[in-house]
Design a protein around this motif. Structure first.
Motif, PDB file in Angstrom:
ATOM      1  N   TYR A  91      -3.988  -7.352  -6.142  1.00  0.00           N
ATOM      2  CA  TYR A  91      -3.120  -7.479  -7.315  1.00  0.00           C
ATOM      3  C   TYR A  91      -2.289  -6.209  -7.530  1.00  0.00           C
ATOM      4  CZ  TYR A  91      -6.280 -11.367  -8.405  1.00  0.00           C
ATOM      5  OH  TYR A  91      -7.022 -12.529  -8.351  1.00  0.00           O
ATOM      6  N   PRO A  92      -1.439  -5.835  -6.581  1.00  0.00           N
ATOM      7  CA  PRO A  92      -0.633  -4.621  -6.762  1.00  0.00           C
ATOM      8  C   PRO A  92       0.356  -4.728  -7.914  1.00  0.00           C
ATOM      9  CG  PRO A  92       0.143  -5.861  -4.859  1.00  0.00           C
ATOM     10  CD  PRO A  92      -1.144  -6.509  -5.299  1.00  0.00           C
ATOM     11  N   GLU A  93       0.653  -5.949  -8.326  1.00  0.00           N
ATOM     12  CA  GLU A  93       1.577  -6.132  -9.450  1.00  0.00           C
ATOM     13  C   GLU A  93       0.940  -5.792 -10.793  1.00  0.00           C
ATOM     14  OE1 GLU A  93      -0.516 -10.061  -8.741  1.00  0.00           O
ATOM     15  OE2 GLU A  93       0.341  -8.462  -7.517  1.00  0.00           O
ATOM     16  N   LEU A  94      -0.378  -5.554 -10.815  1.00  0.00           N
ATOM     17  CA  LEU A  94      -1.067  -5.253 -12.072  1.00  0.00           C
ATOM     18  C   LEU A  94      -1.317  -3.772 -12.300  1.00  0.00           C
ATOM     19  CD1 LEU A  94      -3.798  -8.056 -12.348  1.00  0.00           C
ATOM     20  CD2 LEU A  94      -1.561  -7.925 -13.479  1.00  0.00           C
ATOM     21  N   PHE A  95      -1.366  -2.967 -11.232  1.00  0.00           N
ATOM     22  CA  PHE A  95      -1.800  -1.576 -11.357  1.00  0.00           C
ATOM     23  C   PHE A  95      -0.802  -0.640 -10.680  1.00  0.00           C
ATOM     24  CE2 PHE A  95      -5.584  -4.304 -10.919  1.00  0.00           C
ATOM     25  CZ  PHE A  95      -6.161  -4.102 -12.175  1.00  0.00           C
TER      26      PHE A  95
ATOM     27  N   ALA B  77       1.466  -2.566 -22.007  1.00  0.00           N
ATOM     28  CA  ALA B  77       0.980  -3.807 -21.388  1.00  0.00           C
ATOM     29  C   ALA B  77       1.800  -4.228 -20.174  1.00  0.00           C
ATOM     30  CB  ALA B  77       0.949  -4.921 -22.428  1.00  0.00           C
ATOM     31  N   ASP B  78       1.923  -3.333 -19.206  1.00  0.00           N
ATOM     32  CA  ASP B  78       2.521  -3.685 -17.926  1.00  0.00           C
ATOM     33  C   ASP B  78       1.923  -2.769 -16.872  1.00  0.00           C
ATOM     34  OD1 ASP B  78       4.072  -1.198 -17.757  1.00  0.00           O
ATOM     35  OD2 ASP B  78       5.389  -2.089 -19.241  1.00  0.00           O
ATOM     36  N   ARG B  79       2.243  -3.011 -15.614  1.00  0.00           N
ATOM     37  CA  ARG B  79       1.598  -2.257 -14.534  1.00  0.00           C
ATOM     38  C   ARG B  79       1.866  -0.756 -14.621  1.00  0.00           C
ATOM     39  NH1 ARG B  79       4.057  -0.491  -9.963  1.00  0.00           N
ATOM     40  NH2 ARG B  79       2.157  -0.883  -8.747  1.00  0.00           N
ATOM     41  N   GLY B  80       3.011  -0.375 -15.201  1.00  0.00           N
ATOM     42  CA  GLY B  80       3.323   1.042 -15.334  1.00  0.00           C
ATOM     43  C   GLY B  80       2.387   1.778 -16.265  1.00  0.00           C
ATOM     44  N   GLY B  81       1.648   1.041 -17.074  1.00  0.00           N
ATOM     45  CA  GLY B  81       0.686   1.655 -17.983  1.00  0.00           C
ATOM     46  C   GLY B  81      -0.729   1.195 -17.702  1.00  0.00           C
ATOM     47  N   ARG B  82      -1.015   0.821 -16.449  1.00  0.00           N
ATOM     48  CA  ARG B  82      -2.345   0.276 -16.141  1.00  0.00           C
ATOM     49  C   ARG B  82      -2.844   0.842 -14.818  1.00  0.00           C
ATOM     50  NH1 ARG B  82      -1.078  -4.979 -15.921  1.00  0.00           N
ATOM     51  NH2 ARG B  82      -1.060  -5.210 -18.191  1.00  0.00           N
TER      52      ARG B  82
ATOM     53  N   ALA C 102      -0.030  11.044 -14.021  1.00  0.00           N
ATOM     54  CA  ALA C 102       1.260  11.263 -13.379  1.00  0.00           C
ATOM     55  C   ALA C 102       1.927   9.949 -13.009  1.00  0.00           C
ATOM     56  CB  ALA C 102       1.088  12.128 -12.127  1.00  0.00           C
ATOM     57  N   ASN C 103       1.135   8.985 -12.580  1.00  0.00           N
ATOM     58  CA  ASN C 103       1.698   7.676 -12.233  1.00  0.00           C
ATOM     59  C   ASN C 103       2.087   6.889 -13.476  1.00  0.00           C
ATOM     60  OD1 ASN C 103       1.581   7.117  -9.167  1.00  0.00           O
ATOM     61  ND2 ASN C 103      -0.333   8.187  -9.590  1.00  0.00           N
ATOM     62  N   PHE C 104       1.335   7.057 -14.584  1.00  0.00           N
ATOM     63  CA  PHE C 104       1.764   6.457 -15.840  1.00  0.00           C
ATOM     64  C   PHE C 104       3.137   7.018 -16.240  1.00  0.00           C
ATOM     65  CE2 PHE C 104      -2.968   6.095 -17.190  1.00  0.00           C
ATOM     66  CZ  PHE C 104      -3.064   4.863 -16.590  1.00  0.00           C
ATOM     67  N   ALA C 105       3.297   8.328 -16.076  1.00  0.00           N
ATOM     68  CA  ALA C 105       4.539   8.984 -16.506  1.00  0.00           C
ATOM     69  C   ALA C 105       5.738   8.470 -15.715  1.00  0.00           C
ATOM     70  CB  ALA C 105       4.403  10.487 -16.357  1.00  0.00           C
ATOM     71  N   ARG C 106       5.517   8.074 -14.479  1.00  0.00           N
ATOM     72  CA  ARG C 106       6.630   7.565 -13.663  1.00  0.00           C
ATOM     73  C   ARG C 106       7.140   6.217 -14.173  1.00  0.00           C
ATOM     74  NH1 ARG C 106       3.178   9.260  -9.210  1.00  0.00           N
ATOM     75  NH2 ARG C 106       3.844  11.294  -8.489  1.00  0.00           N
TER      76      ARG C 106
END
Length: 315
Positions: free
Chosen positions: A179-183, A155-160, A311-315
Motif C-alpha cells: 500500500y505505497p499510496e497510504l504511507f 489524513a493523506d499519505r503525506g501525513g502518514r 522529514a518525510n512528513f515535511a516534504r
C-alpha cells in the motif's frame, strides 16, 4: 560390589546436579481489546472502535503529541507502530512511549500522533478465509479511517508513516510495499526476512500448518513494487501497459534498521542486498552492539528514526 556402588553414586550425583526441565509457558490468549496496565505513561491512552467487518470492538493505544489538547484546529501527522511477537496486542509497544513523548516534548522532533496497533491473531497478517483473523485488513481498511475521522490527523499519505519491530518489522515492510499510496515513509526494524523468504519459496507456507496467501510476503511484494516503477530500470518490467498504469503509484521512503547483535541481523543484510538488486532505494541504519530489541535501538538511535519520519512528513 564396589563397581555397583560407584555406579549408584555417579547416578545420584548426576541426579543431584541435573537441571530441572523448564516448564513450558502456556500460550498467550489473543484478544482484540487489551486494556492498559495499571502503571503506564500518563501521556498514553487506550480506545476502541467497532470493526465493520467483524462487528466487534478492536483496541488501539494512542499517544497524542504535547499541545494537542490545547490546540483546536491544528492537524498532526500520524505514525502507526506495529508491535512484535504473536499474537497481537495494542499494549506491546509501551516501552517506546517515553522515547516518542520526550523527543516531542523536548522539541527534538516535530509533533506527531503515534498509534499502536493490535496486529490480530497472527500479527499483521491476514489468514485466508478467516475474517476474524484479518489483522492486516483491520489495520489498513478500518483502523486508519477510524483514526482519521476521530482525531485531527493529516489524513493523506503525506501525513502518514508506518513502523514496527520484529514481527512488526515484517508487517511494516509488507504493508508499505502493498500500500505505497497510504504511507510516505516506513521504518521496518529487525524483521525476520528469512522466514518471509521461506513463505515466498513455499507458496505461502510459514510452517506446515500456517499458510498465507501466495505472494503475501516481502520478497514477492518487493519484486512487484520494483516492476511497477519504470524509474527503477527495465530489469523488473512486466508489460509496458502495466508499467504505465502502475507508475502513477507513489514511492515510499524506507529506513531499514537492525542491531548488529540481533538474531535477524544477517537476514536483514541479505534482504537489503535483495532490494539493491531490484534497484529499490532505502536508507540503511545498522546499530552497533544492540540485540533484538526495539527499546535498545531507540536508546541509541531512536531520534534518528523519528526525524526520518518527520522529514518525510515535511516534504
Amino acid at each position: 560390589m564396589m563397581v555397583a556402588a560407584s555406579v549408584c553414586e555417579n547416578a545420584d550425583a548426576q541426579t543431584a546436579t541435573a537441571k530441572p526441565k523448564a516448564k513450558k509457558k502456556p500460550p498467550t490468549l489473543f484478544a482484540w481489546v487489551n486494556p492498559l496496565p495499571a502503571k503506564h505513561h500518563p501521556a498514553v491512552s487506550h480506545a476502541t472502535f467497532v470493526s465493520p467487518s467483524m462487528k466487534i470492538d478492536v483496541g488501539y493505544t494512542i499517544l497524542l503529541p504535547p499541545g494537542y489538547e490545547a490546540e483546536t484546529t491544528a492537524r498532526f501527522p500520524t505514525l502507526y507502530y506495529l508491535h512484535g511477537g504473536r499474537p497481537g496486542s495494542e499494549t506491546k509497544s509501551l516501552g517506546l512511549v517515553p522515547h516518542w513523548h520526550d523527543a516531542m516534548a523536548g522539541g527534538k522532533v516535530a509533533p506527531m500522533i503515534v498509534v499502536m496497533v493490535n496486529g490480530g491473531p497472527v500479527s499483521h497478517y491476514n489468514l485466508p478465509d478467516k475474517p476474524m483473523s484479518a489483522g492486516a485488513d483491520v489495520f489498513i481498511k478500518e483502523l486508519i479511517p477510524h483514526i482519521d475521522s476521530t482525531y485531527r490527523t493529516v489524513a493523506d499519505r503525506g501525513g502518514r508513516a508506518i513502523e514496527g519491530f520484529s514481527q512488526g518489522g515484517r508487517g511494516t515492510m509488507r504493508l508499505s510495499l502493498r500500500y505505497p499510496e497510504l504511507f510516505c515513509s516506513a521504518a521496518p526494524g529487525g524483521g525476520g526476512y528469512e522466514t518471509e523468504k521461506r513463505i515466498s519459496q513455499s507458496g505461502g507456507f510459514e510452517t506446515d500448518t500456517l499458510k498465507f496467501a501466495e505472494g503475501d510476503n516481502v520478497w514477492d511484494l518487493a519484486r512487484a513494487y520494483a516492476a511497477e516503477r519504470p524509474e527503477l530500470g527495465d530489469l523488473n518490467a512486466t508489460t509496458s501497459e502495466t508499467r504505465a498504469a502502475d507508475s502513477k503509484r507513489p514511492s515510499v521512503a524506507w529506513v531499514i534498521y537492525v542491531g548488529t547483535k540481533g538474531f535477524n541481523y544477517e537476514n536483514n543484510l541479505e534482504y537489503m542486498r535483495f532490494l539493491d538488486s531490484l534497484g529499490v532505494p532505502y536508507t540503511r541504519l545498522v546499530v552497533p552492539d544492540v540485540p533484538h530489541s526495539a527499546v535498545g535501538i531507540y536508546e541509541k538511535q531512536g531520534l534518528e528514526i523519528m526525524r526520518f519520519h518527520a522529514a518525510n512528513f515535511a516534504r
